[in-house]
Write an enzyme that holds these catalytic residues in place. Structure first.
Site, mmCIF file in Angstrom:
data_model
loop_
_atom_site.group_PDB
_atom_site.id
_atom_site.type_symbol
_atom_site.label_atom_id
_atom_site.label_comp_id
_atom_site.label_asym_id
_atom_site.label_seq_id
_atom_site.Cartn_x
_atom_site.Cartn_y
_atom_site.Cartn_z
ATOM 1 N N ASP A 1 32.845 33.251 40.381
ATOM 2 C CA ASP A 1 34.218 33.641 40.055
ATOM 3 C C ASP A 1 34.988 33.960 41.327
ATOM 4 O O ASP A 1 36.192 34.191 41.287
ATOM 5 C CB ASP A 1 34.202 34.879 39.137
ATOM 6 C CG ASP A 1 35.599 35.249 38.660
ATOM 7 O OD1 ASP A 1 36.305 34.350 38.142
ATOM 8 O OD2 ASP A 1 36.008 36.420 38.818
ATOM 9 N N PHE B 1 38.399 39.760 35.809
ATOM 10 C CA PHE B 1 39.088 41.002 35.397
ATOM 11 C C PHE B 1 40.094 40.757 34.270
ATOM 12 O O PHE B 1 40.610 41.706 33.693
ATOM 13 C CB PHE B 1 39.858 41.574 36.606
ATOM 14 C CG PHE B 1 41.085 40.778 36.955
ATOM 15 C CD1 PHE B 1 40.981 39.601 37.664
ATOM 16 C CD2 PHE B 1 42.333 41.179 36.522
ATOM 17 C CE1 PHE B 1 42.111 38.843 37.966
ATOM 18 C CE2 PHE B 1 43.470 40.436 36.807
ATOM 19 C CZ PHE B 1 43.351 39.258 37.535
ATOM 20 N N THR C 1 30.411 37.490 40.607
ATOM 21 C CA THR C 1 31.735 37.913 40.124
ATOM 22 C C THR C 1 32.230 39.059 40.996
ATOM 23 O O THR C 1 33.115 39.796 40.588
ATOM 24 C CB THR C 1 31.679 38.385 38.664
ATOM 25 O OG1 THR C 1 30.689 39.428 38.570
ATOM 26 C CG2 THR C 1 31.344 37.277 37.703
ATOM 27 N N HIS D 1 38.654 33.688 40.170
ATOM 28 C CA HIS D 1 38.770 35.158 40.241
ATOM 29 C C HIS D 1 39.415 35.695 38.957
ATOM 30 O O HIS D 1 40.408 36.422 38.988
ATOM 31 C CB HIS D 1 39.575 35.587 41.466
ATOM 32 C CG HIS D 1 39.193 36.950 41.954
ATOM 33 N ND1 HIS D 1 38.960 37.254 43.265
ATOM 34 C CD2 HIS D 1 38.974 38.105 41.288
ATOM 35 C CE1 HIS D 1 38.634 38.531 43.394
ATOM 36 N NE2 HIS D 1 38.637 39.074 42.196
ATOM 37 N N GLN D 2 38.792 35.335 37.866
ATOM 38 C CA GLN D 2 39.364 35.560 36.547
ATOM 39 C C GLN D 2 38.634 36.662 35.783
ATOM 40 O O GLN D 2 39.050 37.064 34.697
ATOM 41 C CB GLN D 2 39.256 34.204 35.813
ATOM 42 C CG GLN D 2 39.447 34.177 34.367
ATOM 43 C CD GLN D 2 39.106 32.826 33.752
ATOM 44 O OE1 GLN D 2 39.018 31.809 34.425
ATOM 45 N NE2 GLN D 2 38.909 32.827 32.453
ATOM 46 N N ARG E 1 32.487 39.502 45.223
ATOM 47 C CA ARG E 1 33.373 39.033 46.284
ATOM 48 C C ARG E 1 32.739 37.799 46.909
ATOM 49 O O ARG E 1 31.520 37.763 47.131
ATOM 50 C CB ARG E 1 33.590 40.102 47.361
ATOM 51 C CG ARG E 1 34.543 41.214 46.966
ATOM 52 C CD ARG E 1 35.998 40.715 46.837
ATOM 53 N NE ARG E 1 36.916 41.785 46.442
ATOM 54 C CZ ARG E 1 37.241 42.081 45.192
ATOM 55 N NH1 ARG E 1 36.736 41.392 44.187
ATOM 56 N NH2 ARG E 1 38.097 43.055 44.929
ATOM 57 N N GLU F 1 38.794 31.918 49.213
ATOM 58 C CA GLU F 1 39.622 31.722 48.016
ATOM 59 C C GLU F 1 41.101 32.042 48.235
ATOM 60 O O GLU F 1 41.954 31.566 47.472
ATOM 61 C CB GLU F 1 39.102 32.599 46.863
ATOM 62 C CG GLU F 1 39.342 34.101 47.064
ATOM 63 C CD GLU F 1 38.817 34.955 45.923
ATOM 64 O OE1 GLU F 1 37.677 34.744 45.481
ATOM 65 O OE2 GLU F 1 39.561 35.847 45.475
#
Ligand code: NAI
Length: 345
Positions: A255, A295, A229, A292-293, A231, A260
């Site tokens: 993630d 957060f 989660t 990339h969810q 990079r 991406e």
């Protein structure tokens, strides 16, 4: 009114930033496009730009921002690997949001892990089609397993606390181990060899890029579950795919993904995905990808907006002094300003 060009704006960004900006005299101009050399012109007339993780803030973009008189690059993220902080020195100040909800990210890592290990994603699809078979859904207990945590900063430590709640044995590696933290630090190789689960919580740097590659995977336990989660660039995705095909890696929870930038955060469902590696990873039954969810919680979005507006106000109304400035000059990019309590340039 402080004018801010807000790049890569998403629907979920607007309510919190509009509310916070209106309260403090900061006017955000929301732009759907990402910042890059082709779109930097849209920043003309702005006092600051607000950017996110997939905006390109390289030397060329920084020089152009400087030429337009833009004074501040306000990252609305913690990570800043997409900003050339060195190139910005002496030209445009850079601020970030060091913490907005480390809980959001740590909890998402756990959510991915539980989903993967207990096959919740499979079960969800099955029961929707009235398939109540349990075949192929066998997981394993977290209790008693060893989890290796790489990076024991804000997020890593919350992740560790949660893992301890499950009764897991936690071992960790950090370039700067936290003294008196009660964390059992081990060399990286030992972490690779002993962990049933490995979770990445360190930043992406030249040193950490592809730290999970063929060699590292070769040292890991058969069936290891890898969670990222942090990079995408921390993992060599081709090596990961090989590890999965060789049945060495038991599962991967991602993630983030190195390539991406052109895919994540967008609805690509009507398009043919050009990234064969990502397609192959997604097609694997033991890989879960979120976009990339990690957060994305209400609390985090409000904190991000408040801190970003606070950073902008401190810069423009506090002689350019901001606790969250990033400046490479003093060796410690994040601590420089806090210790000096003066402008870096
Ligand atoms: P932090 O700065 O509090 O902790 C990072 C830790 O990594 C520190 O303890 C540091 O000493 C350690 N570290 C630095 N270089 C290292 C190396 N070469 N090897 C091992 N450890 C090293 O950062 P925080 O807030 O815990 O965030 C961690 C990462 O999570 C960020 O860098 C960011 O990339 C990522 N992140 C991802 C989000 C998402 O939505 N998926 C949201 C927020 C952060």
């Amino acid at each position: 009114m402080i004018k801010v060009a807000f790049y890569d704006a998403k629907e979920y960004d607007k309510p919190s930033f509009e509310r916070c900006g209106a309260q403090h005299g900061v006017q955000f101009r929301f732009l759907e496009t990402k910042l890059n050399p082709d779109t930097v012109g849209l920043a003309q007339g702005s006092d600051a730009v607000c950017v996110f993780v997939n905006d390109t803030v390289n030397a060329a973009v920084i020089d152009q921002l400087h030429a337009y008189g833009v004074k501040l690059i306000a990252l609305r993220s913690a990570g800043y690997n997409n900003v050339d902080v060195r190139a910005a020195f002496g030209k445009v100040h850079v601020v970030h949001v060091p913490a907005y909800s480390p809980y959001a990210v740590a909890e998402h890592a756990i959510a991915l892990l539980l989903t993967s290990v207990r096959r919740i994603h499979k079960a969800y699809n099955r029961t929707r089609e009235f398939n109540f078979s349990l075949n192929g859904l066998t997981g394993f207990d977290f209790h008693g397993k060893t989890v290796g945590v790489i990076g024991t900063g804000k997020i890593g430590r919350i992740f560790i606390d949660i893992c301890r709640g499950f009764g897991m044995k936690v071992i960790a590696y950090d370039l700067f181990p936290a003294p008196d933290s009660g964390i059992d630090y081990v060399p990286l190789d030992r972490l690779f060899q002993e962990s049933d689960i490995i979770s990445l919580h360190c930043p992406l740097t030249d040193e950490t890029r592809h730290m999970i590659g063929a060699e590292a995977i070769g040292k890991m336990k058969k069936g290891v579950v890898i969670v990222n989660t942090s990079r995408g660039g921390l993992i060599d995705a081709e090596a990961l795919l090989e590890g999965i095909k060789a049945r060495k890696v038991g599962a991967a929870c991602l993630d983030v993904y190195e390539e991406e930038a052109d895919v994540f955060f967008e609805d690509r469902s009507g398009h043919i995905l050009n990234d064969d590696l990502l397609s192959r990873l997604i097609s694997m039954p033991n890989v879960i990808v979120t976009s990339h969810q990690a957060f994305l919680t209400e609390e985090a979005l409000n904190n991000i907006a408040e801190t970003t507006v606070g950073n902008i106000l401190s810069y423009f109304h506090n002689d350019g002094i901001c606790d969250n400035e990033l400046c490479y000059r003093c060796g410690s990019i994040e601590r420089c300003k806090k210790e000096r309590k003066e402008r870096c340039f």
